[in-house]
Design a protein around this motif. Structure first.
Motif, PDB file in Angstrom:
ATOM      1  N   SER A  62      50.920  -6.980 -13.673  1.00 32.69           N
ATOM      2  CA  SER A  62      51.699  -6.199 -12.705  1.00 32.69           C
ATOM      3  C   SER A  62      52.782  -5.450 -13.445  1.00 32.69           C
ATOM      4  O   SER A  62      53.263  -5.892 -14.495  1.00 32.69           O
ATOM      5  N   SER A  63      53.156  -4.325 -12.901  1.00 25.24           N
ATOM      6  CA  SER A  63      54.169  -3.490 -13.539  1.00 25.24           C
ATOM      7  C   SER A  63      55.542  -4.125 -13.376  1.00 25.24           C
ATOM      8  O   SER A  63      55.878  -4.680 -12.329  1.00 25.24           O
TER       9      SER A  63
ATOM     10  N   ASP B  63      58.929  -0.310 -15.603  1.00 25.43           N
ATOM     11  CA  ASP B  63      57.715   0.509 -15.648  1.00 25.43           C
ATOM     12  C   ASP B  63      57.546   1.301 -14.359  1.00 25.43           C
ATOM     13  O   ASP B  63      57.170   2.483 -14.387  1.00 25.43           O
ATOM     14  N   THR B  64      57.819   0.649 -13.238  1.00 25.70           N
ATOM     15  CA  THR B  64      57.668   1.331 -11.946  1.00 25.70           C
ATOM     16  C   THR B  64      58.642   2.495 -11.815  1.00 25.70           C
ATOM     17  O   THR B  64      58.282   3.581 -11.344  1.00 25.70           O
TER      18      THR B  64
ATOM     19  N   ARG C 228      57.410   5.366 -13.936  1.00 26.18           N
ATOM     20  CA  ARG C 228      56.296   6.075 -13.279  1.00 26.18           C
ATOM     21  C   ARG C 228      56.812   6.954 -12.152  1.00 26.18           C
ATOM     22  O   ARG C 228      56.370   8.100 -11.978  1.00 26.18           O
TER      23      ARG C 228
ATOM     24  N   LEU D 183      56.258   4.745  -4.740  1.00 32.15           N
ATOM     25  CA  LEU D 183      56.255   3.711  -5.771  1.00 32.15           C
ATOM     26  C   LEU D 183      57.512   2.849  -5.687  1.00 32.15           C
ATOM     27  O   LEU D 183      57.445   1.608  -5.773  1.00 32.15           O
TER      28      LEU D 183
ATOM     29  N   ASP E  94      58.465  -1.474  -4.009  1.00 33.54           N
ATOM     30  CA  ASP E  94      58.906  -2.500  -4.954  1.00 33.54           C
ATOM     31  C   ASP E  94      60.426  -2.629  -4.920  1.00 33.54           C
ATOM     32  O   ASP E  94      61.128  -1.990  -5.706  1.00 33.54           O
TER      33      ASP E  94
ATOM     34  N   THR F 103      62.907  -2.844  -7.982  1.00 32.41           N
ATOM     35  CA  THR F 103      63.316  -1.696  -8.808  1.00 32.41           C
ATOM     36  C   THR F 103      64.744  -1.252  -8.535  1.00 32.41           C
ATOM     37  O   THR F 103      65.264  -0.404  -9.266  1.00 32.41           O
TER      38      THR F 103
END
Length: 378
Positions: free
Chosen positions: A5-6, A10-11, A14, A34, A38, A41
């Motif tokens: 999983s990111s 990373d998220t 992206r 994105l 999540d 983040t």
């Protein structure tokens, strides 16, 4: 069978690749989706925002500049976001001088967030898009006074000036406003002369500094002309940046402070006089128009400039011969500092000054607010 999983970092990366360097709404939606999916983040998103603010300072921006551009380009939710980021960045930032501290203290209040998560992260990405595309500005170095010859005298003088201008703004009688504003300008001039003498006697005189003063729509051209006149009369130089709605004023610190005070007061007085003039026009059967207001403020700025010029000319004959070389040296220093910061400038002509009644009313308002020549300085 295993899966990966990111991470939040990373998220966020992206999302930024999708949204920050592509102006399309679909790209913004992709990045927001994105981030909305999540919640982990959030901390990284805020950390990156603080970095963007710090990078903005390195490109010459200041807190008031950031607030001004976000307020003009985006919405209240974005203003709350950038205000929170500025405060967060300031907690770990170095000391940057009194004027910077004042800007932090004057940051607008942050209203509580009331949007859904997708709308929130969309607003964050919209703000970051703006911050990333802002160009570098001329860096400003705040000059702190190098000597404390008369402790407390500077702040007491500014308090007196502020009080006089506040009374001038509040009174409904033009003659009283004129007298109060004239007295304030007289104190400003005396204070400037005192500072020049102290600097001349000090072993290491202060160099000119600079500050930015907002010159915002509507009628920003006329406001810029008014600020230029106030700056010139108080031994400073002003350079207008129309795209970002401010003028940079270059001068010695005591003069910069008086320029800010007088410009703000005259603008308040102009707005009050314009409202009264418009009421008179409506009573005569005329509708309020944009051209009337533009012409009014243009005439006001023009005439105030002429009056301030008279005062400045009188000041040159009111000082003793020993002080004239000091003032001349300071004027050269201000000019040289301005030329270094702005090696290329252009002149701008006022547009939209077509209403005769507005021009006449504005000129008469400036006459009522004019400042008489001060008495001879000792």
């Amino acid at each position: 069978m295993s899966s990966t999983s990111s991470s939040p970092v990373d998220t966020v990366e992206r999302a930024f690749r999708a949204a920050l360097h592509d102006s399309a709404d679909t790209a913004l939606d992709t990045g927001a989706s994105l981030l909305a999916a999540d919640p982990a983040t959030d901390a990284e998103l805020t950390r990156r925002g603080v970095e963007f603010v710090a990078a903005l300072w390195r490109r010459g921006w200041q807190p008031a500049d950031a607030v001004r551009i976000v307020r003009r380009e985006l919405d209240a939710v974005h203003l709350a976001l950038v205000t929170a980021l500025i405060r967060a960045q300031a907690r770990d930032d170095r000391a940057r001088g009194r004027r910077w501290a004042d800007q932090l203290a004057e940051l607008p209040a942050e209203p509580p967030a009331s949007t859904d998560r997708f709308s929130h992260v969309t607003a964050v990405l919209e703000l970051y898009r703006l911050l990333l595309r802002l160009p570098a500005l001329e860096p400003l170095q705040e000059r702190e006074p190098h000597r404390q010859s008369r402790p407390g005298s500077h702040s007491r003088m500014l308090t007196r000036i502020r009080a006089l201008l506040a009374k001038a703004e509040a009174t409904g009688f033009p003659q009283e406003a004129e007298a109060l504003t004239a007295k304030a300008q007289e104190l400003m001039a005396r204070h400037s002369v005192d500072e020049a003498l102290l600097d001349a006697r000090a072993p290491d005189p202060d160099a000119p500094g600079a500050c930015r003063i907002g010159v915002e729509p509507p009628y920003e051209q006329a406001k810029a002309v008014l600020l230029d006149a106030v700056a010139d009369a108080n031994h400073c130089r002003a350079v207008w940046n129309e795209p970002f709605a401010f003028s940079t004023v270059v001068g010695f610190e005591a003069d910069l402070e008086t320029v800010e005070l007088l410009y703000t007061s005259l603008l308040v007085q102009a707005q009050s006089a314009m409202a009264k003039a418009e009421a008179g026009q409506r009573a005569g059967g005329r509708r309020r128009t944009k051209t009337f207001r533009q012409s009014f403020l243009a005439a006001y700025a023009h005439r105030i400039g002429a009056r301030l010029g008279e005062i400045a000319a009188a000041a040159e004959t009111a000082v003793n011969d020993d002080l004239l070389p000091v003032l001349a040296t300071r004027a050269v220093a201000v000019g040289a500092a301005t030329d270094r910061m702005f090696p290329q400038t252009v002149s701008t002509r006022l547009r939209g000054v077509t209403d005769e009644a507005g021009w006449t009313e504005g000129a008469e308002a400036a006459d009522r607010a004019r400042m008489r020549a001060r008495p001879r300085l000792p």
